[in-house]
Write a protein that holds these residues in place. Sequence first.
Motif, short mmCIF file in Angstrom:
data_model
loop_
_atom_site.label_atom_id
_atom_site.label_comp_id
_atom_site.label_asym_id
_atom_site.label_seq_id
_atom_site.Cartn_x
_atom_site.Cartn_y
_atom_site.Cartn_z
N SER A 1 6.36 -6.14 2.77
CA SER A 1 5.48 -5.12 3.35
C SER A 1 4.05 -5.38 2.89
O SER A 1 3.82 -5.88 1.79
CB SER A 1 5.90 -3.72 2.88
OG SER A 1 7.21 -3.42 3.31
N SER B 1 6.11 -7.69 12.17
CA SER B 1 5.98 -6.44 12.91
C SER B 1 4.95 -5.54 12.24
O SER B 1 4.57 -5.79 11.09
CB SER B 1 7.33 -5.71 13.00
OG SER B 1 7.80 -5.36 11.73
N LYS B 2 4.53 -4.53 12.96
CA LYS B 2 3.55 -3.58 12.45
C LYS B 2 4.04 -2.16 12.68
O LYS B 2 4.65 -1.86 13.71
CB LYS B 2 2.20 -3.77 13.16
CG LYS B 2 1.55 -5.11 12.93
CD LYS B 2 0.37 -5.32 13.87
CE LYS B 2 -0.77 -4.38 13.58
NZ LYS B 2 -1.95 -4.64 14.44
N ASP B 3 3.75 -1.30 11.74
CA ASP B 3 3.99 0.14 11.90
C ASP B 3 2.63 0.81 11.89
O ASP B 3 2.04 1.00 10.83
CB ASP B 3 4.89 0.67 10.78
CG ASP B 3 5.27 2.13 10.97
OD1 ASP B 3 4.49 2.87 11.61
OD2 ASP B 3 6.33 2.52 10.49
N ASN B 4 2.14 1.14 13.07
CA ASN B 4 0.79 1.68 13.17
C ASN B 4 0.65 3.04 12.47
O ASN B 4 -0.41 3.38 11.97
CB ASN B 4 0.37 1.79 14.62
CG ASN B 4 0.22 0.43 15.26
OD1 ASN B 4 -0.07 -0.56 14.60
ND2 ASN B 4 0.44 0.36 16.57
N LYS C 1 1.91 3.86 9.75
CA LYS C 1 1.84 3.69 8.30
C LYS C 1 0.81 2.65 7.88
O LYS C 1 0.69 2.33 6.70
CB LYS C 1 3.22 3.26 7.77
CG LYS C 1 4.31 4.31 7.96
CD LYS C 1 5.63 3.83 7.38
CE LYS C 1 6.71 4.88 7.53
NZ LYS C 1 8.01 4.43 6.98
N THR D 1 0.95 -0.48 8.14
CA THR D 1 1.71 -1.44 7.36
C THR D 1 2.19 -2.60 8.23
O THR D 1 2.65 -2.41 9.35
CB THR D 1 2.93 -0.76 6.70
OG1 THR D 1 2.46 0.30 5.85
CG2 THR D 1 3.72 -1.74 5.86
N TYR E 1 4.77 -5.92 8.30
CA TYR E 1 6.04 -6.33 7.70
C TYR E 1 6.36 -7.79 8.04
O TYR E 1 5.89 -8.33 9.02
CB TYR E 1 7.19 -5.47 8.24
CG TYR E 1 7.07 -4.01 7.94
CD1 TYR E 1 6.64 -3.11 8.91
CD2 TYR E 1 7.39 -3.52 6.67
CE1 TYR E 1 6.53 -1.76 8.64
CE2 TYR E 1 7.27 -2.16 6.39
CZ TYR E 1 6.85 -1.29 7.37
OH TYR E 1 6.73 0.04 7.09
#
Length: 128
Positions: free
Chosen positions: A21, A70-73, A75, A77, A79
């Motif tokens: 992360s 991948s991305k968690d917009n 958060k 963050t 990955y």
Amino acid sequence: QVQLVESGGGSVQAGGSLRLSCAASDYTYSAARMAWFRQAPGKQREGVSTVSANGHTRYAESVKGRFTISKDNAKNTLYLQMDSLKPEDTAMYYCAADRRGGDYYTRNAMSPYVYTYWGQGTQVTVSS
């Protein structure tokens, strides 16, 4: 404030999995590109995977089919899911970001020289 903080590294046996992360500040997460690089002792830093602001991804040949970026917009963050790990994946893994756009930076997205912001790295060790 520019900040990238990696986590998730560790020691696994060959065939195992890890998820890295990279928590980013708002300023760096809104970058044109984010990427994962790695550097093994005595070797040059190499691009593992990149993702553009519009979600276009790119992978090194050595990790295609095994790693997923991948991305968690929500958060801020980034990955890197790493499956079927091999001993040759052992390295320090770094998160990177850059806000510059354009054809030159897109073409060279797997080069460390086009990234301005870097995290401190997280160690991944894969034993046989």
